[in-house]
Design a protein around this motif. Structure first.
Motif, PDB file in Angstrom:
ATOM      1  N   GLN A   1       0.831  -1.177   0.000  1.00 50.16           N
ATOM      2  CA  GLN A   1       0.000   0.000   0.000  1.00 50.16           C
ATOM      3  C   GLN A   1       0.878   1.243   0.000  1.00 50.16           C
ATOM      4  O   GLN A   1       1.664   1.455   0.915  1.00 50.16           O
ATOM      5  N   VAL A   2       0.767   2.045  -1.021  1.00 44.78           N
ATOM      6  CA  VAL A   2       1.564   3.260  -1.124  1.00 44.78           C
ATOM      7  C   VAL A   2       0.879   4.378  -0.368  1.00 44.78           C
ATOM      8  O   VAL A   2      -0.350   4.544  -0.442  1.00 44.78           O
ATOM      9  N   GLN A   3       1.660   5.130   0.369  1.00 45.44           N
ATOM     10  CA  GLN A   3       1.133   6.315   1.047  1.00 45.44           C
ATOM     11  C   GLN A   3       1.752   7.563   0.447  1.00 45.44           C
ATOM     12  O   GLN A   3       2.945   7.572   0.097  1.00 45.44           O
ATOM     13  N   LEU A   4       0.930   8.597   0.327  1.00 45.22           N
ATOM     14  CA  LEU A   4       1.377   9.879  -0.222  1.00 45.22           C
ATOM     15  C   LEU A   4       1.319  10.909   0.896  1.00 45.22           C
ATOM     16  O   LEU A   4       0.235  11.216   1.404  1.00 45.22           O
ATOM     17  N   ALA A   5       2.471  11.431   1.274  1.00 43.44           N
ATOM     18  CA  ALA A   5       2.571  12.390   2.369  1.00 43.44           C
ATOM     19  C   ALA A   5       2.760  13.790   1.805  1.00 43.44           C
ATOM     20  O   ALA A   5       3.771  14.063   1.142  1.00 43.44           O
ATOM     21  N   GLN A   6       1.825  14.651   2.071  1.00 40.79           N
ATOM     22  CA  GLN A   6       1.869  16.016   1.553  1.00 40.79           C
ATOM     23  C   GLN A   6       2.469  16.984   2.565  1.00 40.79           C
ATOM     24  O   GLN A   6       2.337  16.805   3.781  1.00 40.79           O
ATOM     25  N   SER A   7       3.114  18.012   2.037  1.00 48.37           N
ATOM     26  CA  SER A   7       3.636  19.091   2.869  1.00 48.37           C
ATOM     27  C   SER A   7       3.574  20.391   2.077  1.00 48.37           C
ATOM     28  O   SER A   7       3.394  20.388   0.854  1.00 48.37           O
ATOM     29  N   GLY A  32       3.120   5.942 -12.031  1.00 50.59           N
ATOM     30  CA  GLY A  32       2.814   6.538 -13.323  1.00 50.59           C
ATOM     31  C   GLY A  32       2.543   8.026 -13.220  1.00 50.59           C
ATOM     32  O   GLY A  32       3.166   8.740 -12.434  1.00 50.59           O
ATOM     33  N   THR A  33       1.590   8.478 -14.011  1.00 51.52           N
ATOM     34  CA  THR A  33       1.250   9.901 -14.025  1.00 51.52           C
ATOM     35  C   THR A  33       0.739  10.321 -12.646  1.00 51.52           C
ATOM     36  O   THR A  33      -0.107   9.645 -12.058  1.00 51.52           O
ATOM     37  N   MET A  34       1.274  11.430 -12.163  1.00 53.95           N
ATOM     38  CA  MET A  34       0.862  11.981 -10.875  1.00 53.95           C
ATOM     39  C   MET A  34       0.101  13.285 -11.098  1.00 53.95           C
ATOM     40  O   MET A  34       0.409  14.048 -12.021  1.00 53.95           O
ATOM     41  N   GLY A  35      -0.865  13.523 -10.243  1.00 50.22           N
ATOM     42  CA  GLY A  35      -1.683  14.721 -10.408  1.00 50.22           C
ATOM     43  C   GLY A  35      -1.930  15.443  -9.107  1.00 50.22           C
ATOM     44  O   GLY A  35      -1.711  14.904  -8.017  1.00 50.22           O
ATOM     45  N   TRP A  36      -2.343  16.691  -9.260  1.00 52.54           N
ATOM     46  CA  TRP A  36      -2.824  17.492  -8.147  1.00 52.54           C
ATOM     47  C   TRP A  36      -4.277  17.860  -8.423  1.00 52.54           C
ATOM     48  O   TRP A  36      -4.646  18.193  -9.567  1.00 52.54           O
ATOM     49  N   TYR A  37      -5.072  17.794  -7.370  1.00 53.00           N
ATOM     50  CA  TYR A  37      -6.471  18.175  -7.418  1.00 53.00           C
ATOM     51  C   TYR A  37      -6.720  19.192  -6.297  1.00 53.00           C
ATOM     52  O   TYR A  37      -5.908  19.318  -5.376  1.00 53.00           O
ATOM     53  N   ARG A  38      -7.845  19.874  -6.357  1.00 54.43           N
ATOM     54  CA  ARG A  38      -8.192  20.789  -5.276  1.00 54.43           C
ATOM     55  C   ARG A  38      -9.703  20.822  -5.067  1.00 54.43           C
ATOM     56  O   ARG A  38     -10.469  20.557  -5.998  1.00 54.43           O
ATOM     57  N   GLN A  39     -10.083  21.161  -3.860  1.00 54.52           N
ATOM     58  CA  GLN A  39     -11.492  21.292  -3.537  1.00 54.52           C
ATOM     59  C   GLN A  39     -11.691  22.570  -2.732  1.00 54.52           C
ATOM     60  O   GLN A  39     -11.203  22.675  -1.601  1.00 54.52           O
ATOM     61  N   CYS A  95      -2.726  15.467  -3.684  1.00 56.13           N
ATOM     62  CA  CYS A  95      -1.987  14.788  -4.741  1.00 56.13           C
ATOM     63  C   CYS A  95      -2.599  13.401  -4.924  1.00 56.13           C
ATOM     64  O   CYS A  95      -3.214  12.851  -4.003  1.00 56.13           O
ATOM     65  N   LYS A  96      -2.436  12.881  -6.100  1.00 53.32           N
ATOM     66  CA  LYS A  96      -3.049  11.603  -6.429  1.00 53.32           C
ATOM     67  C   LYS A  96      -2.267  10.944  -7.553  1.00 53.32           C
ATOM     68  O   LYS A  96      -1.771  11.595  -8.462  1.00 53.32           O
ATOM     69  N   LYS A 105      -3.527  13.181   1.845  1.00 57.47           N
ATOM     70  CA  LYS A 105      -4.582  13.539   2.789  1.00 57.47           C
ATOM     71  C   LYS A 105      -5.079  14.965   2.621  1.00 57.47           C
ATOM     72  O   LYS A 105      -6.052  15.374   3.245  1.00 57.47           O
ATOM     73  N   GLY A 106      -4.384  15.729   1.800  1.00 61.95           N
ATOM     74  CA  GLY A 106      -4.825  17.089   1.537  1.00 61.95           C
ATOM     75  C   GLY A 106      -4.083  18.109   2.377  1.00 61.95           C
ATOM     76  O   GLY A 106      -3.696  17.836   3.510  1.00 61.95           O
ATOM     77  N   THR A 107      -3.892  19.285   1.794  1.00 62.39           N
ATOM     78  CA  THR A 107      -3.274  20.382   2.516  1.00 62.39           C
ATOM     79  C   THR A 107      -3.992  21.671   2.138  1.00 62.39           C
ATOM     80  O   THR A 107      -4.314  21.882   0.970  1.00 62.39           O
ATOM     81  N   LEU A 108      -4.255  22.507   3.129  1.00 62.44           N
ATOM     82  CA  LEU A 108      -5.027  23.708   2.900  1.00 62.44           C
ATOM     83  C   LEU A 108      -4.142  24.840   2.384  1.00 62.44           C
ATOM     84  O   LEU A 108      -3.095  25.133   2.956  1.00 62.44           O
TER      85      LEU A 108
END
Length: 113
Positions: A1-7, A32-39, A95-96, A105-108
């Motif tokens: 299981q890959v974890q993505l840690a944002q900062s 593979g291709t990495m992306g950024w999303y926002r909400q 990131c995804k 997990k998201g960063t504001l």
């Protein structure tokens, strides 16, 4: 299981800059291709940018020319450099792995004077 840690992220003034980082616990090249999303508050999550393993990039029109996505596979990290920030860029950024179900997990990011 890959974890993505944002900062990164936080508060910036209009016209300012911030950089987001997303570090994978394993090989980011295998994702593979990495992306950024926002909400943004009260809105649906939207695509922001993507970068392939070969370095090809794609952006949503509202950030093109202001944001730069990049990756360093040796460091298993993908970045989002955000310049000329606008209040409408205020959102939680994720990131995804673009075509796999691995999310950070998201960063504001808040853009306000």
């Amino acid at each position: 299981q890959v974890q993505l840690a944002q900062s990164g992220g936080g508060l910036a003034q209009p016209g300012g800059s911030l950089r987001l980082s997303c570090a994978a616990s394993g090989s980011i090249s295998s994702l593979g291709t990495m992306g950024w999303y926002r909400q943004a508050p009260g809105k649906e999550r939207e695509f922001v940018a993507e970068v392939t393993n070969g370095g090809f990039t794609n952006y949503t029109p509202s950030v093109k020319g202001r944001f730069t996505i990049s990756r360093d596979n040796a460091k298993n990290t993908v970045y989002l450099q955000m310049n000329s920030l606008k209040p409408e860029d205020t959102a939680v950024y994720y990131c995804k792995a673009r075509f796999m179900n691995y999310w950070g997990k998201g960063t504001l990011v808040t853009v306000s004077s």
